[in-house]
Enzyme design. Structure first.
Site, short mmCIF file in Angstrom:
data_model
loop_
_atom_site.label_atom_id
_atom_site.label_comp_id
_atom_site.label_asym_id
_atom_site.label_seq_id
_atom_site.Cartn_x
_atom_site.Cartn_y
_atom_site.Cartn_z
CE LYS A 61 -28.52 29.58 29.03
NZ LYS A 61 -28.55 29.60 30.58
CB SER A 105 -32.10 18.98 30.71
OG SER A 105 -33.72 20.03 31.22
CE1 TYR A 111 -30.54 22.84 26.12
CE2 TYR A 111 -33.13 22.80 26.68
CZ TYR A 111 -31.40 22.72 26.88
OH TYR A 111 -30.40 22.49 28.10
CE LYS A 160 -28.97 20.20 27.15
NZ LYS A 160 -27.10 20.11 27.64
CG ASP A 207 -44.33 26.90 29.29
OD1 ASP A 207 -43.17 25.89 28.99
OD2 ASP A 207 -44.91 27.68 29.75
#
Ligand code: NAD
Ligand code: UDP
Length: 342
Positions: A88, A128, A153, A157, A301
């Site tokens: 993760k 997620s 990552y 998902k 971010d």
């Protein structure tokens, strides 16, 4: 003796898996934990046993090892599986993508295949909020578009969600739910299990607790010039026990046959919290100070993301209950327990 419904918890020695195992046992399920301990410690399984008073079964297996995983299906008669077994670390997935594709996709494809081959039914997958990326409208609902993943990552998902959706569609014997977690934080109120990051924590709360404990010198707040009320990023921090309980609710829905055969639910609180607010709340409720400085924005971010949780509230009969104050108290209690500071 009453026949209990048995659940495989793959990756169950990890942070979310161990808390979920506790809630499953407390809700009356039999649990088999399967984990290769690549990012966890057997002490988490012992914590689960101590909290529940049940000698929960543990199998040391790599879910990518198909033959070994197959034997586990022969040995245990579970009808449902909750799949946490994945790597993760977002940054590591960028520098070593094949490690992530091999483990996260390989372990999940084996699980889906073996569930089908062994005539087992219900698959619950750990997805997620990262699938939403930088959303155009907030809060995000399950119908908000998924954005192109910004890391391998995040891509795993999305791909695993698609593998589950397509498999359930094609194979009548299966049903599936993907839970999209927002930001899980905190620890069990017993302080016997919690998050055990290896090396320097990448996530905010473990960095805060380790700074408060004196292990890290200074928390960097990544950016104070975002277009948000206080300039720092907004996230939806969900208590780990509340999150664990969402799995029990989702499992019951699958076992009971309610809803569609493949479904997706947001699991969050519905409340945006800034980085500054989180740090200040941590300090206030625990009476400790956290040395901090403002640092440049962290690459990749998103500015803000929080959940519309009405679907999970309505359909799963689940909602987040623990206050942020209590969650941050539990995070500190756990850090002190790990450091022997009590
Ligand atoms: P974790 O690393 O604590 O737990 C994952 C567990 O899986 C570990 O115990 C690890 O040893 C095990 N594992 C990994 N690969 C395995 C393999 N091939 N075979 C057997 N075991 C294997 O992580 P976590 O925070 O508990 O996350 C659990 C799941 O939830 C992961 O899929 C993660 O991507 C997802 N998720 C986590 C977050 C978060 O912020 N923690 C948010 C959204 C989704
Ligand atoms: N964050 C921070 N300092 C840190 C770690 C995280 O300021 O040392 C910020 C990060 O920029 C983000 C928020 O805290 O705005 C949550 O980060 P985390 O990595 O925990 O979760 P995610 O980015 O996956 O939402």
């Amino acid at each position: 003796m009453e026949n209990k419904h048995c659940v495989l918890v793959s990756g169950g020695a990890g942070y979310i898996g161990s808390h979920t195992a506790v809630e499953l046992v407390e809700a009356g399920f039999d649990v088999v934990i399967a984990d290769n301990l690549s990012n966890s410690d057997i002490s988490a399984v012992e914590g689960v046993r101590r909290i529940t008073g049940v000698d929960v079964q543990f199998v040391d297996v790599d879910c990518c090892d198909r033959a070994a995983f197959d034997r586990l299906f022969d040995d245990y008669g579970f009808d449902s599986a909750i799949h946490f077994a994945a790597y993760k670390a977002v940054g590591e997935s960028v520098s070593d993508p094949m490690k992530y594709y091999r483990n996260n996709l390989g372990s999940f494809m084996n699980l889906v295949d073996l569930m089908r081959a062994h005539g087992r039914r219900n698959i619950l997958f750990s997805s997620s909020a990262t699938v939403y990326g930088e959303a155009d409208t907030l809060p995000v609902t399950e119908l908000s578009p998924r954005k192109p993943a910004t890391s391998p990552y995040g891509n795993t998902k999305q791909m695993c969600e698609d593998i589950l959706r397509d498999s359930v569609k094609a194979y009548d014997s299966l049903r599936g739910i993907a839970l999209r977690y927002f930001n899980p934080i905190g620890a069990h109120p017993s302080a016997l299990i919690g998050e055990l990051p290896r090396g320097v924590p990448q996530n905010l709360v473990p960095y805060i607790t380790q700074t408060a404990a004196g292990i890290r010198e200074c928390l960097s707040i990544f950016g104070n010039d975002y277009p948000t009320p206080d300039g720092s990023c907004l996230r939806d921090y969900i208590d780990i026990v509340d999150l664990a309980k969402a799995h029990v609710a989702a499992l019951r829905r699958m076992i009971g046959g309610g809803g569609e055969r493949y479904e997706v639910f947001n699991i969050g609180t519905g409340r945006p919290v800034s980085v500054f607010e989180l740090v200040e709340t941590f300090e206030r409720v625990n009476g400790v100070s956290v040395n901090r400085k403002v640092a440049p924005r962290r690459a990749g971010d998103v500015v803000a993301v929080w959940a519309d949780t009405s679907l999970a509230n309505r359909e799963l009969g689940w909602r987040a209950e623990r206050s942020l104050d209590d969650t941050l108290r539990s995070a500190w209690a756990w850090e002190k327990h790990v450091r022997g500071m009590e």
